[in-house]
Design a protein around this motif. Structure first.
Motif, mmCIF file in Angstrom:
data_model
loop_
_atom_site.group_PDB
_atom_site.id
_atom_site.type_symbol
_atom_site.label_atom_id
_atom_site.label_comp_id
_atom_site.label_asym_id
_atom_site.label_seq_id
_atom_site.Cartn_x
_atom_site.Cartn_y
_atom_site.Cartn_z
ATOM 1 N N ILE A 56 0.852 -1.205 0.000
ATOM 2 C CA ILE A 56 0.000 0.000 0.000
ATOM 3 C C ILE A 56 0.885 1.251 0.000
ATOM 4 O O ILE A 56 0.659 2.194 -0.759
ATOM 5 C CB ILE A 56 -0.923 0.043 1.241
ATOM 6 N N PHE A 57 1.891 1.249 0.891
ATOM 7 C CA PHE A 57 2.786 2.412 0.984
ATOM 8 C C PHE A 57 3.474 2.647 -0.367
ATOM 9 O O PHE A 57 3.615 3.785 -0.812
ATOM 10 C CB PHE A 57 3.837 2.190 2.082
ATOM 11 N N ALA A 58 3.886 1.541 -1.008
ATOM 12 C CA ALA A 58 4.583 1.663 -2.297
ATOM 13 C C ALA A 58 3.641 2.228 -3.363
ATOM 14 O O ALA A 58 4.008 3.144 -4.099
ATOM 15 C CB ALA A 58 5.126 0.305 -2.722
ATOM 16 N N ALA A 59 2.415 1.717 -3.426
ATOM 17 C CA ALA A 59 1.477 2.158 -4.470
ATOM 18 C C ALA A 59 1.129 3.637 -4.322
ATOM 19 O O ALA A 59 0.966 4.359 -5.306
ATOM 20 C CB ALA A 59 0.207 1.306 -4.430
ATOM 21 N N LYS A 60 1.019 4.101 -3.085
ATOM 22 C CA LYS A 60 0.635 5.498 -2.849
ATOM 23 C C LYS A 60 1.825 6.457 -2.821
ATOM 24 O O LYS A 60 1.651 7.669 -2.886
ATOM 25 C CB LYS A 60 -0.051 5.624 -1.470
ATOM 26 N N GLY A 61 3.040 5.887 -2.646
ATOM 27 C CA GLY A 61 4.195 6.747 -2.393
ATOM 28 C C GLY A 61 4.056 7.391 -1.026
ATOM 29 O O GLY A 61 4.409 8.550 -0.808
ATOM 30 N N ARG A 62 3.518 6.631 -0.052
ATOM 31 C CA ARG A 62 3.230 7.161 1.282
ATOM 32 C C ARG A 62 4.452 7.032 2.183
ATOM 33 O O ARG A 62 5.095 5.984 2.202
ATOM 34 C CB ARG A 62 2.071 6.360 1.874
ATOM 35 N N PRO A 63 4.772 8.079 2.967
ATOM 36 C CA PRO A 63 5.889 7.966 3.910
ATOM 37 C C PRO A 63 5.644 6.827 4.895
ATOM 38 O O PRO A 63 4.514 6.647 5.364
ATOM 39 C CB PRO A 63 5.890 9.313 4.644
ATOM 40 N N ALA A 64 6.697 6.056 5.209
ATOM 41 C CA ALA A 64 6.542 4.844 6.030
ATOM 42 C C ALA A 64 6.117 5.156 7.455
ATOM 43 O O ALA A 64 5.621 4.277 8.165
ATOM 44 C CB ALA A 64 7.854 4.067 6.039
ATOM 45 N N ASP A 65 6.284 6.416 7.907
ATOM 46 C CA ASP A 65 5.917 6.720 9.298
ATOM 47 C C ASP A 65 4.471 7.208 9.435
ATOM 48 O O ASP A 65 4.080 7.683 10.488
ATOM 49 C CB ASP A 65 6.883 7.747 9.907
ATOM 50 N N ASN A 66 3.683 7.100 8.369
ATOM 51 C CA ASN A 66 2.275 7.514 8.449
ATOM 52 C C ASN A 66 1.390 6.261 8.493
ATOM 53 O O ASN A 66 1.208 5.593 7.484
ATOM 54 C CB ASN A 66 1.924 8.396 7.254
#
Ligand code: TXA
Ligand code: MG
Length: 346
Positions: A56-66
């Motif tokens: 999910i983090f990879a697909a969104k480009g989401r910071p890992a600490d969120n």
């Protein structure tokens, strides 16, 4: 990766059953599925599968600490994931299923990938029938942030999800436009007095009535040591410059300023009554009747996305009164305009 879009009109139809089964099989296999909720669309994975959650983090480009919100389909799932106290249980009984997320002490079952290393977990029981059917069929809690590229405007239709996630997820379930249009209220319910970390449709007043205590709103301290890691990131941002205006006079001033700056009309996003007063040549999008805050909430994210899709270099958005649902709308607009609402003239 090819991204399949399946429209679900009638949850009781055989076609819907088939689509839900297909989506649930993907979730069980550790894959991602985007699905509708009553707030915004979510990008889901098995919450107990750390690798799937990292995807999910990879697909969104989401910071890992969120950290991610975990979606459940009944209260027994809540008890496997978290340890709610009395106040939290009161809120859960009153507002779940619905647009409320509770941050609670987490149990060891929740992977670190979901909680981003915190000792709490955010839990939400969505009311949307497609979301509920999916979680039930998958048989596991479903971790799901909003299904947008990180930092961008949350998706309120399957087409918005497709615009951000095509090629990155195997399946998007289309349940039509989101009914509320703003993300859930996030409440830290770990202590004796709940604290709102993100305002939403469920208001402080409604919750105060249930728990018999005043409900605090997380303050500026959240920027230094964010109670909700998401608070420190820029959110809900369209590509174009976004300015907020409180009345027609300000809208016209900003229109002129932006037209000069970019050599093109800005998009004016306003209520129908204001839009009707704009001079010939102004480009506008009426998103609600004056005072219809539910319609404003439902339509605002789509309007911001439309401004981008039509390549407007800038937009002027008419503000909503900062009470009730208006407070949630303005919270998103201040962030979209740039953190402290720098672009707000008053
Ligand atoms: O309406 C919604 O809540 C939608 C739908 C899909 O359910 N989901 C959503 O998720 O908005 P997301 O990831 O875009 O926003 C979740 C927010 C973030 O600000 C995150 O930092 C916060 O919840 N959050 C998650 N877990 C937390 C935790 N353990 N403690 C504090 N904040 C948390
Ligand atoms: Mg989000």
């Amino acid at each position: 990766m090819k991204t399949k879009l399946i429209r679900i009109d009638d949850i009781n139809s055989p076609a819907a059953r088939h689509a839900i089964d297909e989506a649930a099989a993907l979730i069980k296999a550790g894959r991602l599925v985007a699905f509708p909720t009553e707030t915004v669309y979510g990008l889901g994975a098995n919450a107990l599968d750390a690798a799937a959650c990292l995807a999910i983090f990879a697909a969104k480009g989401r910071p890992a600490d969120n950290p991610l919100i975990v979606h459940i389909a009944d209260l027994s799932m809540l008890h496997t994931l978290a340890a709610p106290g009395d106040v939290a249980l009161k809120l859960a009984r009153a507002f779940m299923p619905g647009p409320l997320t509770l941050v609670l002490p987490k149990k060891p079952l929740v992977p670190d990938a979901v909680s981003a290393g915190l000792n709490t977990v955010a839990i939400r029981w969505p009311a949307h029938n497609v979301a509920r059917a999916l979680i039930q069929a998958a048989g596991c809690p479903v971790a799901a942030p909003s299904a947008n590229i990180s930092g961008r405007v949350s998706p309120t239709t399957a087409a918005h999800v497709y615009a951000d996630m095509a090629g990155k997820v195997p399946l998007i379930l289309d349940g039509g436009p989101a009914e509320i249009g703003l993300e859930s209220t996030v409440v830290d319910a770990c202590g004796d007095t709940p604290v709102i970390l993100r305002p939403g449709r469920v208001s402080a007043e409604e919750m105060a009535r249930i728990v018999g205590l005043p409900i605090r709103q997380a303050g500026g301290e959240a920027v230094e040591r964010p109670a909700s890691p998401g608070l420190k990131y820029r959110h809900y941002a369209p590509r174009g410059e976004l300015l907020l205006a409180g009345d027609l006079k300000q809208i016209l001033e900003l229109r002129q300023r932006l037209a000069q700056k970019y050599g093109r009309e800005p998009l004016i996003i306003a209520c129908a009554e204001t839009a009707a007063l704009l001079p010939h040549g102004a480009q506008s999008l009426a998103i609600a009747r004056q005072g219809d805050l539910p319609a404003y909430a439902r339509n605002i994210f789509a309007a911001l996305r439309q401004a981008d899709a039509e390549n407007f270099p800038a937009m002027v958005v008419e503000t909503a009164p900062e009470v009730g649902l208006g407070a949630a709308i303005m919270n998103r607009l201040y962030k979209a305009a740039g953190e402290a609402g720098n672009n707000f003239i008053k």
